[in-house]
Structure formats: structure tokens, C-alpha cells
Design an enzyme around this catalytic site. Structure first.
Site, short mmCIF file in Angstrom:
data_model
loop_
_atom_site.label_atom_id
_atom_site.label_comp_id
_atom_site.label_asym_id
_atom_site.label_seq_id
_atom_site.Cartn_x
_atom_site.Cartn_y
_atom_site.Cartn_z
N ARG A 103 16.78 13.00 9.16
CA ARG A 103 16.55 11.56 9.31
C ARG A 103 16.41 11.21 10.78
O ARG A 103 15.61 10.39 11.18
CB ARG A 103 17.66 10.74 8.64
CG ARG A 103 17.53 9.25 8.93
CD ARG A 103 18.31 8.32 7.98
NE ARG A 103 19.51 8.88 7.43
CZ ARG A 103 20.67 9.04 8.10
NH1 ARG A 103 20.78 8.66 9.36
NH2 ARG A 103 21.71 9.56 7.50
N TYR A 153 -1.77 -9.44 7.92
CA TYR A 153 -1.57 -8.70 6.69
C TYR A 153 -0.62 -9.48 5.75
O TYR A 153 0.43 -9.95 6.19
CB TYR A 153 -0.98 -7.33 7.03
CG TYR A 153 -0.74 -6.46 5.83
CD1 TYR A 153 -1.81 -5.98 5.08
CD2 TYR A 153 0.54 -6.11 5.46
CE1 TYR A 153 -1.59 -5.18 3.99
CE2 TYR A 153 0.77 -5.30 4.36
CZ TYR A 153 -0.30 -4.84 3.62
OH TYR A 153 -0.08 -4.05 2.54
N ASP A 178 0.02 -5.11 15.69
CA ASP A 178 -0.33 -4.32 14.50
C ASP A 178 -1.78 -3.91 14.68
O ASP A 178 -2.69 -4.72 14.49
CB ASP A 178 -0.12 -5.17 13.24
CG ASP A 178 -0.56 -4.43 11.96
OD1 ASP A 178 -1.27 -3.41 12.07
OD2 ASP A 178 -0.21 -4.90 10.87
N LYS A 234 -3.74 3.88 6.34
CA LYS A 234 -5.14 3.46 6.44
C LYS A 234 -5.95 4.50 7.22
O LYS A 234 -6.09 5.61 6.76
CB LYS A 234 -5.20 2.06 7.05
CG LYS A 234 -4.18 1.07 6.44
CD LYS A 234 -4.40 0.82 4.95
CE LYS A 234 -3.23 0.10 4.29
NZ LYS A 234 -2.81 -1.15 4.89
C1 LIG Z 1 -1.59 -1.85 4.97
C2 LIG Z 1 -1.22 -2.64 6.16
C3 LIG Z 1 0.12 -2.82 6.52
C4 LIG Z 1 1.27 -2.28 5.68
O1 LIG Z 1 1.27 -0.90 5.63
P1 LIG Z 1 1.80 -0.06 4.34
O2 LIG Z 1 1.57 1.34 4.77
O3 LIG Z 1 1.01 -0.49 3.17
O4 LIG Z 1 3.24 -0.41 4.18
C5 LIG Z 1 0.40 -3.56 7.64
N1 LIG Z 1 -0.59 -4.10 8.39
C6 LIG Z 1 -1.89 -3.95 8.08
C7 LIG Z 1 -2.93 -4.57 8.94
C8 LIG Z 1 -2.25 -3.22 6.95
O5 LIG Z 1 -3.54 -3.09 6.63
#
Ligand SMILES: *Cc1c(COP(=O)(O)O)cnc(C)c1O
Length: 385
Positions: free
Chosen positions: A47, A99, A171, A196
Site C-alpha cells: 500500500r 467532470y 484535472d 482514459k
Molecule cells: C473519467 C474522469 C474522471 C474520473 O476518473 P475515474 O477513473 O472514472 O474515476 C475525472 N475527470 C475526468 C475529466 C474524467 O474524464
């Protein structure tokens, strides 16, 4: 070393015990300690840290230009870990075009913990400045917003955050470090959903934080270890593999996206196209300044229809698969109002500009002409019904 070279080599040294070119997947949960007090141990418990996760964290810290990378079980786990740096009474400023899951975490989970939230249009720096208060400790932005693909000026926000003594977190899931490196523009922390573009093949969940400074990196690592939502070894391995082709994929997918955006702009059934690479797009000027090598592979557009019409449209495409998520080699299509941004209350959703007839594309690696034909046949089926 240049970006593409680092993507292949950092953290990926051949195994010295047997010469394997690809480092193995280390599944061990615990590690033999040289002494009882653990001095000089590189690893003790998985962890806290493990070799396969470290390989991925090292390459991403290098690509994003930060001091420390930390990999999580999902993007939301990474986001949650950052927000755990906030204490009751603190104030968070965030964008409106973000998001849906982040919106839910901020407005439900954080608000319950006594953290106040102000959502503003972060493309408007004056609005950001007005929203900042004495208790503001964090400014959360998406350089390319979602689903409206608005463009926020990272350097402008960094100056405002610094003046306020707040952390700027970006982000950067949609832009990826290929197109934009927020830490170089003054952000303190960059967050990615590795689910993604980094993973890139719709076969894993993962999240990542990269801190610009070692000290913030240490705070985040402490919190990650304390809360425990770390990335597992298999996902870490797949992410290392995904990163090796990240630049190629993002460039190719962005090139197809700009072609589709320009084509959509000419279609009579399309009311508006949202794509920062188009000349007339409100985000174009800032995008040209802060993105390099493309404008991203997400395209949104509005058709002149209610939400049912938009649903019929996305149900009629054949190559574009009807699914949330984004950033993979296969193209996806969705209706934000009922899918990715269904967590918004309808009034809140309309207030931030997500119309009922909005459709969002994640452009994959298929041939552009095939994708165009698929959208064309979906338009024809809509006008025939
Ligand atoms: C998908 C996404 C998230 C969240 O990520 P997960 O891996 O689904 O938890 C956060 N920000 C953006 C812009 C995203 O496309």
C-alpha cells in the site's frame, strides 16, 4: 531526453537479474526487511509502495514535469485524496464545466465535511478572482472542460491561486501531458484519470496525481497511504504499456477530431460545435497558447432536438459505440444530459450550459472517413424518423 523517449524508458529499466526488456508485474503485498526497524528498506508493504506502481509513477512524474507521481485505483480516488488536504472551514473554487463525478464529490461529499464550494466559469479569470475568499485553499480546474470543451487559462489561474495562497489543481485527463503540462504553467498538482488516454484501451480503471514540489508530493503520499486507494500491479503494468504509445495515439486521435469538428460545423442538422481547435471557438486563443501538437480528441456538438432526439441519434451510430468514458482507441458517443452528467440536477446542468441536445464524441483511432460516414447515416436516420 525528449517526451517520447522518456515515455518508453523512464521507470522501465531492464530487469538486472535476467535481462527481461519489460519489467515484470510484481504481485507481492509485503517485502522482506533488512532490519527489524525497516531502515534502508526500499519497499515494506505494497500500500505504501510497490515496484510496478513505482515504475508507472516515475514515468508520469517525468512526463508531467513534477517531483512525484502517485497512482490510484481510479481517477476519483486520486481526486478524493487531493481534496482530503482540505479541512472543515476551507473553501474550494471549481469550474462549472467539469467532470460529473468531480461535481458530485465536491457538492455532496465535501460539502458534508464542512468545506464550502463555489463553482464559477473558470474561463473567465475575473470571475475566478471574485470567487476567491480568505478561506480559499484550493482552486480546481480542467484545462479542457467536460463536456463543453471550454478552455481555462492555466497560467492565469496559477497566478490567482498563488496570490491567494491556495493550491492550483488541474484535472488534465482530456489534454494529457502530450498536449498540455499544467505544472510547467504554474499548477501545483496535476490529476489524471488513467482510465482514459493513459490506459487508452478501455481495459482498466486508474488515477494519477503528480505534484510539482517534493513537499506537496510527500503530503499526498502520506494521505494516499493513510486512505489506501492505490493502483494495483496489473493496472500499473497496463498503464506503463499505454504510456509508451500515448503521444502517437493522442496526436493521431486529435488530428481526426479536428477534421470531424470542421465537418460537423458544415452539417445543417448541427446547431453548434464545441471544439477548441476551431477558429471561431471561444477557447481557441487560449488553447493555441497552452496546447502543443493538437487540441484534443473530444468533440461535442448540439443538434436541434430534445433529449429524446439526442438519444435516438446516439442509438443509431454503428462505429461510435454508445458508452460513457473516453480516451480509448475505439470511438464512443454519449448524451451528457442523461449519461456522463446525469449526476447534475437538471436546473444546475442547464445553468452551466449542458443542453438537452448536446452529444459528446470521444474520437478513437479508426479511419476518419469511416467515422464521418457513421455520423452521416445517424443524421439521416434522425431526419427520416
Ligand atoms: C473519467 C474522469 C474522471 C474520473 O476518473 P475515474 O477513473 O472514472 O474515476 C475525472 N475527470 C475526468 C475529466 C474524467 O474524464
Amino acid at each position: 531526453m525528449q517526451f517520447r523517449t522518456r515515455a518508453i524508458h523512464v521507470g522501465q529499466e531492464a530487469d538486472p537479474s535476467n535481462g527481461a526488456v519489460v519489467p515484470p508485474i510484481h504481485l507481492a503485498s509485503t517485502f522482506v526487511l533488512p532490519t527489524a526497524n525497516g531502515d534502508d528498506a526500499q519497499y515494506d508493504y505494497a500500500r505504501t509502495g510497490s515496484p510496478t506502481r513505482h515504475a508507472f509513477e516515475a514515468v508520469m512524474a517525468s512526463l508531467d514535469g513534477g517531483a512525484r507521481g502517485l497512482a490510484f485505483a481510479s481517477g476519483m480516488a486520486a481526486t478524493h485524496c487531493v481534496t482530503m488536504l482540505l479541512k472543515p472551514g476551507d473553501h474550494l473554487v471549481t469550474g462549472t464545466d467539469i467532470y460529473g463525478g468531480s461535481w458530485r464529490l465536491f457538492n455532496n461529499v465535501l460539502a458534508e465535511r464542512g468545506i464550502s464550494i463555489t463553482a464559477v466559469d473558470t474561463t473567465d479569470l475575473a470571475a475566478v478572482e471574485n470567487a476567491i475568499r480568505a478561506e480559499t485553499r484550493m482552486l480546481w480546474i480542467e484545462p479542457t472542460g467536460n463536456p463543453l470543451l471550454s478552455v481555462t487559462d492555466v497560467a492565469g489561474c496559477a497566478a490567482l491561486a498563488q496570490k491567494a495562497g491556495a493550491l492550483l489543481v488541474a484535472d488534465n485527463t482530456l489534454a494529457t501531458p502530450v498536449l498540455c503540462r499544467p505544472l510547467e504553467l504554474g499548477a501545483d498538482i496535476v490529476m489524471h484519470s488513467a482510465t482514459k488516454y493513459i490506459g487508452g484501451h478501455s481495459d482498466l480503471l486508474g488515477g494519477l496525481l503528480v505534484a510539482r514540489d517534493q513537499e506537496v508530493g510527500e503530503q499526498l503520499h502520506w494521505m494516499q497511504n493513510a486512505t489506501g486507494a492505490v493502483m494495483g500491479p496489473l493496472e500499473s503494468f497496463l498503464c506503463c504499456r499505454g504510456v509508451k504509445t500515448l503521444e502517437l495515439r493522442v496526436h493521431a486521435q486529435s488530428a481526426t477530431a479536428i477534421r470531424l469538428a470542421a465537418w460537423l460545423h458544415q452539417q445543417p442538422t448541427v446547431k453548434r460545435v464545441y471544439y477548441p481547435g476551431l477558429d471561431g471557438d471561444p477557447g481557441h486563443t487560449v488553447a493555441r497558447k497552452q496546447y502543443h501538437g493538437g487540441f484534443g480528441a473530444m468533440v461535442s456538438f448540439e443538434i436541434d432536438s430534445d433529449v429524446q432526439g439526442a438519444q435516438r441519434f446516439v442509438e443509431s451510430t454503428r462505429l461510435f459505440q454508445l458508452a460513457v468514458s473516453l480516451g480509448a482507441v475505439e470511438s464512443l458517443i454519449e448524451v451528457p444530459a442523461v449519461m456522463s452528467h446525469g449526476a447534475y440536477a437538471p436546473e444546475a446542468r442547464r445553468a452551466v450550459g449542458i443542453k438537452d441536445g448536446l452529444i459528446r464524441l470521444s474520437v478513437g483511432l479508426e479511419e476518419a472517413g469511416d467515422l464521418e460516414n457513421d455520423l452521416l447515416q445517424a443524421m439521416d436516420s434522425l431526419s427520416a424518423s
